[in-house]
Design a protein around this motif. Structure first.
Motif, PDB file in Angstrom:
ATOM      1  N   LYS A  20       6.413   7.393  -4.158  1.00  0.00           N
ATOM      2  CA  LYS A  20       5.887   8.094  -5.530  1.00  0.00           C
ATOM      3  C   LYS A  20       6.047   7.596  -6.550  1.00  0.00           C
ATOM      4  O   LYS A  20       6.577   6.274  -6.755  1.00  0.00           O
ATOM      5  N   MET A  21       5.231   7.674  -7.839  1.00  0.00           N
ATOM      6  CA  MET A  21       4.932   6.920  -9.161  1.00  0.00           C
ATOM      7  C   MET A  21       5.482   7.602 -10.224  1.00  0.00           C
ATOM      8  O   MET A  21       5.645   8.883 -10.472  1.00  0.00           O
ATOM      9  N   ASN A  22       6.868   7.720 -11.056  1.00  0.00           N
ATOM     10  CA  ASN A  22       7.701   7.911 -11.992  1.00  0.00           C
ATOM     11  C   ASN A  22       7.037   6.665 -12.666  1.00  0.00           C
ATOM     12  O   ASN A  22       8.004   5.710 -13.182  1.00  0.00           O
ATOM     13  N   TRP A  23       6.302   8.009 -14.524  1.00  0.00           N
ATOM     14  CA  TRP A  23       6.571   6.522 -15.495  1.00  0.00           C
ATOM     15  C   TRP A  23       7.540   7.073 -16.524  1.00  0.00           C
ATOM     16  O   TRP A  23       7.716   6.540 -17.689  1.00  0.00           O
TER      17      TRP A  23
ATOM     18  N   LEU B 116       9.795  -2.304 -16.000  1.00  0.00           N
ATOM     19  CA  LEU B 116       8.714  -2.610 -15.005  1.00  0.00           C
ATOM     20  C   LEU B 116       7.820  -1.877 -14.280  1.00  0.00           C
ATOM     21  O   LEU B 116       7.703  -0.259 -14.525  1.00  0.00           O
ATOM     22  N   PRO B 117       6.421  -1.564 -14.350  1.00  0.00           N
ATOM     23  CA  PRO B 117       5.707  -0.838 -13.519  1.00  0.00           C
ATOM     24  C   PRO B 117       5.925  -0.900 -12.627  1.00  0.00           C
ATOM     25  O   PRO B 117       6.353  -1.959 -11.661  1.00  0.00           O
ATOM     26  N   HIS B 118       6.509  -0.025 -11.843  1.00  0.00           N
ATOM     27  CA  HIS B 118       6.865   0.016 -10.601  1.00  0.00           C
ATOM     28  C   HIS B 118       7.003   2.092  -9.962  1.00  0.00           C
ATOM     29  O   HIS B 118       6.373   2.361 -10.449  1.00  0.00           O
ATOM     30  N   PHE B 119       7.245   1.734  -8.509  1.00  0.00           N
ATOM     31  CA  PHE B 119       7.413   3.097  -7.476  1.00  0.00           C
ATOM     32  C   PHE B 119       8.163   2.895  -6.874  1.00  0.00           C
ATOM     33  O   PHE B 119       9.698   2.583  -7.191  1.00  0.00           O
ATOM     34  N   HIS B 120       8.453   4.505  -6.478  1.00  0.00           N
ATOM     35  CA  HIS B 120      10.199   4.977  -5.839  1.00  0.00           C
ATOM     36  C   HIS B 120       9.879   5.559  -3.858  1.00  0.00           C
ATOM     37  O   HIS B 120       8.442   5.526  -4.134  1.00  0.00           O
ATOM     38  N   ALA B 121       9.868   4.896  -3.722  1.00  0.00           N
ATOM     39  CA  ALA B 121      10.375   4.794  -2.133  1.00  0.00           C
ATOM     40  C   ALA B 121      11.552   5.631  -1.216  1.00  0.00           C
ATOM     41  O   ALA B 121      12.796   4.859  -1.975  1.00  0.00           O
ATOM     42  N   TYR B 122      10.673   6.378  -0.543  1.00  0.00           N
ATOM     43  CA  TYR B 122      12.176   7.301   0.158  1.00  0.00           C
ATOM     44  C   TYR B 122      11.737   7.026   2.014  1.00  0.00           C
ATOM     45  O   TYR B 122      10.414   7.448   1.918  1.00  0.00           O
ATOM     46  N   TYR B 123      13.159   6.571   1.940  1.00  0.00           N
ATOM     47  CA  TYR B 123      13.183   6.591   3.253  1.00  0.00           C
ATOM     48  C   TYR B 123      14.591   7.671   3.914  1.00  0.00           C
ATOM     49  O   TYR B 123      15.353   6.855   3.616  1.00  0.00           O
TER      50      TYR B 123
ATOM     51  N   ILE C 246      13.137  -3.507  -7.195  1.00  0.00           N
ATOM     52  CA  ILE C 246      13.901  -3.863  -8.645  1.00  0.00           C
ATOM     53  C   ILE C 246      15.250  -2.901  -8.607  1.00  0.00           C
ATOM     54  O   ILE C 246      16.132  -3.598  -9.617  1.00  0.00           O
ATOM     55  N   SER C 247      15.503  -2.010  -8.125  1.00  0.00           N
ATOM     56  CA  SER C 247      16.548  -1.095  -7.840  1.00  0.00           C
ATOM     57  C   SER C 247      16.452  -0.338  -6.347  1.00  0.00           C
ATOM     58  O   SER C 247      15.787  -0.220  -5.585  1.00  0.00           O
ATOM     59  N   GLY C 248      18.252  -0.187  -6.230  1.00  0.00           N
ATOM     60  CA  GLY C 248      18.635   0.631  -4.782  1.00  0.00           C
ATOM     61  C   GLY C 248      18.456   0.186  -3.693  1.00  0.00           C
ATOM     62  O   GLY C 248      18.799  -1.281  -3.334  1.00  0.00           O
ATOM     63  N   ASP C 249      19.198   0.629  -2.643  1.00  0.00           N
ATOM     64  CA  ASP C 249      18.527   0.455  -1.285  1.00  0.00           C
ATOM     65  C   ASP C 249      17.772   0.493  -0.581  1.00  0.00           C
ATOM     66  O   ASP C 249      17.633   2.387  -0.932  1.00  0.00           O
ATOM     67  N   PHE C 250      16.881  -0.106   0.683  1.00  0.00           N
ATOM     68  CA  PHE C 250      16.081   0.075   1.659  1.00  0.00           C
ATOM     69  C   PHE C 250      15.643  -0.456   2.751  1.00  0.00           C
ATOM     70  O   PHE C 250      16.306  -1.926   2.756  1.00  0.00           O
TER      71      PHE C 250
ATOM     72  N   SER D 157      11.342  -1.979   3.773  1.00  0.00           N
ATOM     73  CA  SER D 157      10.217  -2.600   2.361  1.00  0.00           C
ATOM     74  C   SER D 157       9.046  -3.757   3.217  1.00  0.00           C
ATOM     75  O   SER D 157       8.942  -3.767   2.421  1.00  0.00           O
ATOM     76  N   THR D 158       9.624  -4.137   4.323  1.00  0.00           N
ATOM     77  CA  THR D 158       8.089  -4.589   4.679  1.00  0.00           C
ATOM     78  C   THR D 158       6.782  -3.910   4.178  1.00  0.00           C
ATOM     79  O   THR D 158       6.158  -4.550   4.557  1.00  0.00           O
ATOM     80  N   PHE D 159       6.879  -2.431   5.924  1.00  0.00           N
ATOM     81  CA  PHE D 159       5.793  -2.044   5.728  1.00  0.00           C
ATOM     82  C   PHE D 159       5.508  -1.779   4.116  1.00  0.00           C
ATOM     83  O   PHE D 159       4.338  -0.937   3.753  1.00  0.00           O
ATOM     84  N   VAL D 160       6.723  -1.525   3.062  1.00  0.00           N
ATOM     85  CA  VAL D 160       6.032  -1.353   2.006  1.00  0.00           C
ATOM     86  C   VAL D 160       5.248  -2.339   0.858  1.00  0.00           C
ATOM     87  O   VAL D 160       5.050  -1.437   0.601  1.00  0.00           O
TER      88      VAL D 160
END
Length: 88
Positions: free
Chosen positions: A13-16, A24-31, A45-49, A54-57
Protein backbone atom coordinates in the motif's frame (compact mmCIF):
# COMPACT_ATOMS: atom_id res chain seq x y z
CA UNK A 1 -4.41 3.76 2.28
CA UNK A 2 -4.71 2.69 -1.37
CA UNK A 3 -3.50 -0.78 -2.36
CA UNK A 4 -0.87 -1.00 -5.09
CA UNK A 5 -0.68 -4.78 -5.40
CA UNK A 6 -0.68 -8.12 -3.63
CA UNK A 7 1.51 -11.17 -4.23
CA UNK A 8 2.61 -14.24 -2.25
CA UNK A 9 0.52 -13.07 0.70
CA UNK A 10 2.25 -9.66 0.73
CA UNK A 11 0.03 -6.60 0.55
CA UNK A 12 1.62 -3.38 -0.75
CA UNK A 13 0.00 0.00 0.00
CA UNK A 14 1.06 3.60 -0.48
CA UNK A 15 0.35 6.23 2.15
CA UNK A 16 1.67 9.63 1.22
CA UNK A 17 0.00 11.35 4.19
CA UNK A 18 2.78 10.26 6.54
CA UNK A 19 5.55 12.10 4.69
CA UNK A 20 6.48 13.96 7.87
CA UNK A 21 7.16 10.65 9.59
CA UNK A 22 9.32 9.00 6.91
CA UNK A 23 10.48 11.97 4.77
CA UNK A 24 11.36 9.76 1.78
CA UNK A 25 9.06 8.40 -0.94
CA UNK A 26 7.92 5.04 0.41
CA UNK A 27 5.28 2.33 0.57
CA UNK A 28 4.00 0.00 3.26
CA UNK A 29 4.18 -3.79 3.05
CA UNK A 30 2.15 -6.21 5.15
CA UNK A 31 2.61 -9.94 5.60
CA UNK A 32 0.69 -11.69 8.35
CA UNK A 33 1.54 -9.84 11.57
CA UNK A 34 4.52 -8.09 9.97
CA UNK A 35 4.52 -4.52 8.70
CA UNK A 36 7.41 -2.54 7.25
CA UNK A 37 7.92 0.70 5.39
CA UNK A 38 10.13 0.41 2.31
CA UNK A 39 11.75 3.17 0.29
CA UNK A 40 11.42 3.11 -3.49
CA UNK A 41 14.71 1.20 -3.74
CA UNK A 42 13.21 -1.69 -1.78
CA UNK A 43 15.11 -1.03 1.45
CA UNK A 44 13.33 -1.14 4.82
CA UNK A 45 12.97 2.30 6.44
CA UNK A 46 11.12 1.09 9.51
CA UNK A 47 9.34 -1.95 10.83
CA UNK A 48 10.10 -5.64 10.62
CA UNK A 49 9.63 -8.06 7.73
CA UNK A 50 10.69 -11.66 7.12
CA UNK A 51 13.86 -11.98 5.03
CA UNK A 52 12.29 -14.10 2.27
CA UNK A 53 9.32 -11.76 1.86
CA UNK A 54 11.67 -8.73 1.90
CA UNK A 55 13.52 -10.33 -1.02
CA UNK A 56 10.23 -10.68 -2.91
CA UNK A 57 9.40 -7.03 -2.23
CA UNK A 58 12.84 -5.91 -3.44
CA UNK A 59 12.48 -7.96 -6.65
CA UNK A 60 9.06 -6.41 -7.26
CA UNK A 61 10.48 -2.91 -6.71
CA UNK A 62 13.27 -3.55 -9.23
CA UNK A 63 10.68 -4.57 -11.83
CA UNK A 64 8.33 -1.64 -11.15
CA UNK A 65 10.54 1.25 -10.07
CA UNK A 66 9.22 3.70 -12.67
CA UNK A 67 5.62 2.90 -11.80
CA UNK A 68 6.32 3.41 -8.09
CA UNK A 69 7.89 6.81 -8.74
CA UNK A 70 4.95 7.80 -10.96
CA UNK A 71 2.47 6.70 -8.27
CA UNK A 72 4.37 8.65 -5.60
CA UNK A 73 4.18 11.81 -7.71
CA UNK A 74 0.45 11.31 -8.25
CA UNK A 75 -0.14 10.63 -4.57
CA UNK A 76 1.66 13.68 -3.23
CA UNK A 77 -0.32 15.82 -5.67
CA UNK A 78 -3.57 14.38 -4.30
CA UNK A 79 -4.31 12.40 -7.45
CA UNK A 80 -5.50 8.81 -7.65
CA UNK A 81 -2.75 6.22 -7.87
CA UNK A 82 -2.89 3.17 -10.13
CA UNK A 83 -2.44 -0.52 -9.35
CA UNK A 84 0.81 -2.21 -10.27
CA UNK A 85 1.19 -5.79 -11.51
CA UNK A 86 2.11 -8.29 -8.80
CA UNK A 87 5.32 -10.31 -8.73
CA UNK A 88 4.77 -13.51 -10.68
Amino acid sequence: MPTLTMFYGILIKMNWKDIGKHKLPHFHAYYGDYEAVFDLDGEIISGDFPKRQSTFVKAWVLLHEEELVANWKLAINGEEIFRIEPLK
